[in-house]
Design a protein around this motif. Structure first.
Motif, PDB file in Angstrom:
ATOM      1  N   ALA A 186       0.839  -1.210   0.000  1.00  0.00           N
ATOM      2  CA  ALA A 186       0.000   0.000   0.000  1.00  0.00           C
ATOM      3  C   ALA A 186       0.870   1.254   0.000  1.00  0.00           C
ATOM      4  O   ALA A 186       0.585   2.225  -0.696  1.00  0.00           O
ATOM      5  N   LEU A 187       1.919   1.201   0.750  1.00  0.00           N
ATOM      6  CA  LEU A 187       2.835   2.327   0.847  1.00  0.00           C
ATOM      7  C   LEU A 187       3.504   2.628  -0.492  1.00  0.00           C
ATOM      8  O   LEU A 187       3.598   3.781  -0.907  1.00  0.00           O
ATOM      9  N   THR A 188       3.965   1.594  -1.153  1.00  0.00           N
ATOM     10  CA  THR A 188       4.692   1.798  -2.401  1.00  0.00           C
ATOM     11  C   THR A 188       3.784   1.960  -3.611  1.00  0.00           C
ATOM     12  O   THR A 188       4.257   2.364  -4.663  1.00  0.00           O
ATOM     13  N   ALA A 189       2.510   1.692  -3.425  1.00  0.00           N
ATOM     14  CA  ALA A 189       1.564   1.898  -4.532  1.00  0.00           C
ATOM     15  C   ALA A 189       1.260   3.388  -4.727  1.00  0.00           C
ATOM     16  O   ALA A 189       0.842   3.795  -5.805  1.00  0.00           O
ATOM     17  N   ARG A 190       1.474   4.188  -3.669  1.00  0.00           N
ATOM     18  CA  ARG A 190       1.236   5.633  -3.764  1.00  0.00           C
ATOM     19  C   ARG A 190       2.368   6.293  -4.524  1.00  0.00           C
ATOM     20  O   ARG A 190       3.498   6.305  -4.090  1.00  0.00           O
TER      21      ARG A 190
END
Length: 191
Positions: A186-190
């Protein structure tokens, strides 16, 4: 009497550092004595002190070697992945490392705990290692094109540290590993 070549001297130095790190990592820094270090390093105490004037000098050398080895392993593993996947791959790297049979936690966390004063040499080396990881994660996040790379790197770092401590204290189970991967994803999808 035969003189020791510089190459032989460096080989002995490396052997002492590597064997010391094995003992420190398994037993602890304070629990490992000089007699044991000299025996494991296959040298006399006099020779050990010729290379390292104090046990603390050997501790610092061993931690610096551990930093080199750990960072080389991590870079090789992460940089084998596409740029966009590298930040999240950090979590997989940490999980894989904690599953290794000789995992005894983080040598740097252990050192900082045993050498509690922030100006102790071992504590300083431990802090440098953690700073190096954070800087490396920030670089990966920048290269991956993340919108706020500093924040993402800090969060990934905290996930990795939490996984490391949890693995050492109580072991990681599938649920913890999965949650760490979800958070990293989720963090790296932003972007």
């Amino acid at each position: 009497m035969q003189a020791i070549s510089e190459a032989d001297s460096m080989k002995k130095y490396d052997q002492l550092v590597d064997s010391a790190m094995q003992l420190f990592y398994k037993q602890g820094f304070h629990a490992t004595g000089v007699d044991q270090l000299s025996k494991q390093g296959d040298v006399t105490k006099k020779t050990l002190y010729r290379y390292f004037p104090t046990k603390e000098a050997l501790v610092q050398a061993a931690l610096r070697r551990r930093d080199e080895v750990f960072m080389d392993r991590m870079r090789a593993k992460l940089e084998a992945r596409p740029l966009s996947e590298r930040p999240a791959a950090y979590v997989d790297f940490i999980i894989g490392w904690t599953r290794e049979p000789d995992f005894h936690g983080c040598a740097f966390i252990n050192a900082a705990a045993e050498y509690g004063e922030s100006n102790d040499g071992a504590h300083v080396v431990a802090a440098e290692h953690k700073r190096t990881i954070r800087e490396y994660l920030e670089r990966l996040c920048v290269e991956a094109g993340m919108a706020v790379p500093q924040a993402a790197a800090a969060q990934l770092f905290l996930i990795g540290e939490g996984l490391t401590v949890a693995a050492q204290v109580c072991g990681l189970d599938e649920a913890l590993e999965q949650q760490a991967r979800v958070l990293a994803g989720a963090l790296t999808a932003r972007r």
